[in-house]
Design a protein around this motif. Structure first.
Motif, PDB file in Angstrom:
ATOM      1  N   ILE A  33       0.832  -1.201   0.000  1.00  0.00           N
ATOM      2  CA  ILE A  33       0.000   0.000   0.000  1.00  0.00           C
ATOM      3  C   ILE A  33       0.864   1.246   0.000  1.00  0.00           C
ATOM      4  CG2 ILE A  33      -1.667   1.327   1.356  1.00  0.00           C
ATOM      5  CD1 ILE A  33      -2.858  -1.320   2.305  1.00  0.00           C
ATOM      6  N   ASP A  34       1.947   1.206   0.765  1.00  0.00           N
ATOM      7  CA  ASP A  34       2.859   2.357   0.783  1.00  0.00           C
ATOM      8  C   ASP A  34       3.415   2.642  -0.609  1.00  0.00           C
ATOM      9  OD1 ASP A  34       2.623   3.222   3.337  1.00  0.00           O
ATOM     10  OD2 ASP A  34       4.373   2.170   4.108  1.00  0.00           O
ATOM     11  N   VAL A  35       3.785   1.586  -1.311  1.00  0.00           N
ATOM     12  CA  VAL A  35       4.313   1.776  -2.660  1.00  0.00           C
ATOM     13  C   VAL A  35       3.259   2.434  -3.540  1.00  0.00           C
ATOM     14  CG1 VAL A  35       4.945   0.544  -4.769  1.00  0.00           C
ATOM     15  CG2 VAL A  35       6.017  -0.062  -2.601  1.00  0.00           C
ATOM     16  N   LYS A  36       2.052   1.948  -3.398  1.00  0.00           N
ATOM     17  CA  LYS A  36       0.974   2.487  -4.224  1.00  0.00           C
ATOM     18  C   LYS A  36       0.725   3.962  -3.918  1.00  0.00           C
ATOM     19  CE  LYS A  36      -3.364   0.699  -5.751  1.00  0.00           C
ATOM     20  NZ  LYS A  36      -4.394  -0.345  -5.678  1.00  0.00           N
ATOM     21  N   LEU A  37       0.709   4.294  -2.645  1.00  0.00           N
ATOM     22  CA  LEU A  37       0.512   5.684  -2.264  1.00  0.00           C
ATOM     23  C   LEU A  37       1.658   6.553  -2.790  1.00  0.00           C
ATOM     24  CD1 LEU A  37      -0.736   5.321   1.430  1.00  0.00           C
ATOM     25  CD2 LEU A  37      -2.083   5.941  -0.570  1.00  0.00           C
ATOM     26  N   ALA A  38       2.870   6.024  -2.721  1.00  0.00           N
ATOM     27  CA  ALA A  38       4.021   6.801  -3.187  1.00  0.00           C
ATOM     28  C   ALA A  38       3.930   7.051  -4.687  1.00  0.00           C
ATOM     29  CB  ALA A  38       5.312   6.053  -2.850  1.00  0.00           C
ATOM     30  N   LEU A  39       3.517   6.044  -5.430  1.00  0.00           N
ATOM     31  CA  LEU A  39       3.393   6.214  -6.880  1.00  0.00           C
ATOM     32  C   LEU A  39       2.290   7.224  -7.195  1.00  0.00           C
ATOM     33  CD1 LEU A  39       3.694   2.504  -8.102  1.00  0.00           C
ATOM     34  CD2 LEU A  39       5.454   4.277  -8.130  1.00  0.00           C
ATOM     35  N   ALA A  40       1.199   7.142  -6.460  1.00  0.00           N
ATOM     36  CA  ALA A  40       0.088   8.060  -6.685  1.00  0.00           C
ATOM     37  C   ALA A  40       0.508   9.495  -6.394  1.00  0.00           C
ATOM     38  CB  ALA A  40      -1.100   7.657  -5.808  1.00  0.00           C
ATOM     39  N   ASP A  41       1.203   9.681  -5.289  1.00  0.00           N
ATOM     40  CA  ASP A  41       1.700  11.016  -4.956  1.00  0.00           C
ATOM     41  C   ASP A  41       2.656  11.519  -6.028  1.00  0.00           C
ATOM     42  OD1 ASP A  41       0.287  11.401  -2.697  1.00  0.00           O
ATOM     43  OD2 ASP A  41       1.918  10.984  -1.288  1.00  0.00           O
ATOM     44  N   PRO A  94      12.856   5.292 -15.114  1.00  0.00           N
ATOM     45  CA  PRO A  94      12.881   4.200 -14.154  1.00  0.00           C
ATOM     46  C   PRO A  94      13.483   4.616 -12.813  1.00  0.00           C
ATOM     47  CG  PRO A  94      13.500   3.384 -16.299  1.00  0.00           C
ATOM     48  CD  PRO A  94      13.354   4.867 -16.440  1.00  0.00           C
ATOM     49  N   SER A  95      14.498   5.445 -12.838  1.00  0.00           N
ATOM     50  CA  SER A  95      15.088   5.818 -11.546  1.00  0.00           C
ATOM     51  C   SER A  95      14.183   6.777 -10.785  1.00  0.00           C
ATOM     52  CB  SER A  95      16.491   6.391 -11.717  1.00  0.00           C
ATOM     53  OG  SER A  95      16.624   7.095 -12.913  1.00  0.00           O
ATOM     54  N   ASP A  96      13.426   7.601 -11.502  1.00  0.00           N
ATOM     55  CA  ASP A  96      12.414   8.414 -10.820  1.00  0.00           C
ATOM     56  C   ASP A  96      11.449   7.502 -10.060  1.00  0.00           C
ATOM     57  OD1 ASP A  96      13.349  10.835 -11.830  1.00  0.00           O
ATOM     58  OD2 ASP A  96      12.121  10.702 -13.638  1.00  0.00           O
ATOM     59  N   VAL A  97      10.994   6.491 -10.753  1.00  0.00           N
ATOM     60  CA  VAL A  97      10.036   5.567 -10.144  1.00  0.00           C
ATOM     61  C   VAL A  97      10.681   4.830  -8.980  1.00  0.00           C
ATOM     62  CG1 VAL A  97       8.632   3.526 -10.550  1.00  0.00           C
ATOM     63  CG2 VAL A  97       8.719   5.324 -12.272  1.00  0.00           C
ATOM     64  N   ALA A  98      11.941   4.419  -9.181  1.00  0.00           N
ATOM     65  CA  ALA A  98      12.651   3.718  -8.115  1.00  0.00           C
ATOM     66  C   ALA A  98      12.723   4.582  -6.858  1.00  0.00           C
ATOM     67  CB  ALA A  98      14.049   3.329  -8.583  1.00  0.00           C
ATOM     68  N   ARG A  99      12.973   5.860  -7.060  1.00  0.00           N
ATOM     69  CA  ARG A  99      13.031   6.767  -5.908  1.00  0.00           C
ATOM     70  C   ARG A  99      11.700   6.768  -5.165  1.00  0.00           C
ATOM     71  NH1 ARG A  99      16.922   9.538  -8.551  1.00  0.00           N
ATOM     72  NH2 ARG A  99      15.540  10.423 -10.106  1.00  0.00           N
ATOM     73  N   LEU A 100      10.612   6.816  -5.916  1.00  0.00           N
ATOM     74  CA  LEU A 100       9.292   6.810  -5.283  1.00  0.00           C
ATOM     75  C   LEU A 100       9.067   5.522  -4.499  1.00  0.00           C
ATOM     76  CD1 LEU A 100       7.132   8.219  -8.231  1.00  0.00           C
ATOM     77  CD2 LEU A 100       7.754   9.398  -6.117  1.00  0.00           C
ATOM     78  N   VAL A 101       9.436   4.424  -5.104  1.00  0.00           N
ATOM     79  CA  VAL A 101       9.206   3.119  -4.485  1.00  0.00           C
ATOM     80  C   VAL A 101      10.022   2.971  -3.208  1.00  0.00           C
ATOM     81  CG1 VAL A 101       9.585   0.640  -4.780  1.00  0.00           C
ATOM     82  CG2 VAL A 101       8.562   1.979  -6.625  1.00  0.00           C
ATOM     83  N   GLY A 102      11.247   3.477  -3.268  1.00  0.00           N
ATOM     84  CA  GLY A 102      12.154   3.246  -2.153  1.00  0.00           C
ATOM     85  C   GLY A 102      11.971   4.169  -0.971  1.00  0.00           C
ATOM     86  N   GLN A 103      11.316   5.284  -1.193  1.00  0.00           N
ATOM     87  CA  GLN A 103      11.266   6.276  -0.127  1.00  0.00           C
ATOM     88  C   GLN A 103      10.406   5.832   1.053  1.00  0.00           C
ATOM     89  OE1 GLN A 103       7.735   9.286  -1.604  1.00  0.00           O
ATOM     90  NE2 GLN A 103       9.771   9.477  -2.408  1.00  0.00           N
ATOM     91  N   LYS A 104      10.767   6.325   2.218  1.00  0.00           N
ATOM     92  CA  LYS A 104      10.007   6.026   3.430  1.00  0.00           C
ATOM     93  C   LYS A 104       8.705   6.789   3.391  1.00  0.00           C
ATOM     94  CE  LYS A 104      12.288   3.228   6.014  1.00  0.00           C
ATOM     95  NZ  LYS A 104      11.637   2.238   5.171  1.00  0.00           N
ATOM     96  N   SER A 105       7.656   6.149   3.873  1.00  0.00           N
ATOM     97  CA  SER A 105       6.325   6.739   3.730  1.00  0.00           C
ATOM     98  C   SER A 105       6.175   8.024   4.536  1.00  0.00           C
ATOM     99  CB  SER A 105       5.267   5.742   4.149  1.00  0.00           C
ATOM    100  OG  SER A 105       5.498   5.331   5.477  1.00  0.00           O
ATOM    101  N   ARG A 106       6.911   8.138   5.650  1.00  0.00           N
ATOM    102  CA  ARG A 106       6.732   9.306   6.521  1.00  0.00           C
ATOM    103  C   ARG A 106       7.198  10.586   5.850  1.00  0.00           C
ATOM    104  NH1 ARG A 106       3.391   7.422  10.503  1.00  0.00           N
ATOM    105  NH2 ARG A 106       3.462   5.321   9.746  1.00  0.00           N
ATOM    106  N   THR A 107       8.177  10.460   5.011  1.00  0.00           N
ATOM    107  CA  THR A 107       8.763  11.652   4.408  1.00  0.00           C
ATOM    108  C   THR A 107       8.029  12.081   3.146  1.00  0.00           C
ATOM    109  OG1 THR A 107      10.264  10.324   3.097  1.00  0.00           O
ATOM    110  CG2 THR A 107      11.030  11.042   5.243  1.00  0.00           C
ATOM    111  N   ARG A 108       6.972  11.365   2.837  1.00  0.00           N
ATOM    112  CA  ARG A 108       6.337  11.631   1.565  1.00  0.00           C
ATOM    113  C   ARG A 108       5.373  12.807   1.631  1.00  0.00           C
ATOM    114  NH1 ARG A 108       2.948   7.597   0.720  1.00  0.00           N
ATOM    115  NH2 ARG A 108       4.619   6.123   0.955  1.00  0.00           N
ATOM    116  N   ALA A 109       4.825  13.036   2.800  1.00  0.00           N
ATOM    117  CA  ALA A 109       3.777  14.055   2.920  1.00  0.00           C
ATOM    118  C   ALA A 109       4.292  15.455   2.602  1.00  0.00           C
ATOM    119  CB  ALA A 109       3.209  14.055   4.337  1.00  0.00           C
ATOM    120  N   ALA A 110       3.398  16.412   2.729  1.00  0.00           N
ATOM    121  CA  ALA A 110       3.729  17.815   2.461  1.00  0.00           C
ATOM    122  C   ALA A 110       4.310  17.971   1.067  1.00  0.00           C
ATOM    123  CB  ALA A 110       4.743  18.339   3.453  1.00  0.00           C
TER     124      ALA A 110
END
Lengths: 110, 110
Positions: A33-41, A94-110
């Motif tokens: 779910i985190d991956v999905k949210l990160a991709l959506a963001d 692909p590396s843009d996407v990789a960054r999204l996938v790898g990032q921690k969910s807490r830092t995604r907001a804002a």
DNA sequence: TGATGATATGTCATATCTGACATTGCCTGC
DNA sequence: GCAGGCAATGTCAGATATGACATATCATCA
């Protein structure tokens, strides 16, 4: 779980249990779910950065505004396939996407 | 396109045109397919590293051996959703997945 | 050779996703 | 107030994915 994330998930149609939060949801599912949210963001940010409306993106995709809205909300009815294809269609690498996938969910907001 | 990759895609049910290869397939689609192949490869390697058979993995997943075979072949009928969920179920971390997504397709073989 | 275990392929009913449409909510400016 | 554009939500028919099963291929070994 924080309230904002909780709201986020509910909006997306995940119906998070009211008290126990993620009880019953495995760690694997949570990661997914985190991956999905990160991709959506990432998709939303990319669209905004391009100065496009959801309708414009929908035209470009041969889809509809409502579908784009659901993608950005990581709604149940959108797959990661659709999110990935959409990101690439908006020029992500692909590396843009990789960054999204790898990032921690807490830092995604804002 | 190299013959091995071509064979790989055909096995996966993509029916790559015989002469023109990826003519007609956009760069975005190509990137998407690459991601899918990378995830599938990652899944196979992870399973092998764990010393599990496809049947054992299938039991663990509540799925069937044939489905696991198709996942690892990145067959048309398997989504990236399924690949992602499966990777996480085998213990992959988000950064493991990010590495798979970000890597160049040429370096994936062997 | 046969036999066994592992992996691959084809098909099918059911489940899930997708685009489309209608509708609603949310701002901002008039 | 109420238009205007933009984003969000609900529903639905058609498309695609999923697990299951049968079967086939491929090694390895007795």
């Amino acid at each position: 779980m924080r309230a904002d994330k909780r709201r986020r998930l509910e909006r997306a149609g995940w119906s998070v249990g009211d008290a126990g939060d993620f009880l019953g949801v495995s760690a694997e599912e949570r990661r997914f779910i985190d991956v999905k949210l990160a991709l959506a963001d990432g998709l939303r940010r990319r669209r905004e950065r391009l100065g496009l409306t959801q309708t414009q993106v929908a035209e470009r995709f041969g889809s509809s505004q409502s579908r784009v809205a659901k993608m950005e909300a990581a709604h149940r009815s959108v797959s990661t396939d659709l999110l990935l294809k959409s990101l690439f269609r908006l020029g992500a690498s692909p590396s843009d996407v990789a960054r999204l996938v790898g990032q921690k969910s807490r830092t995604r907001a804002a």
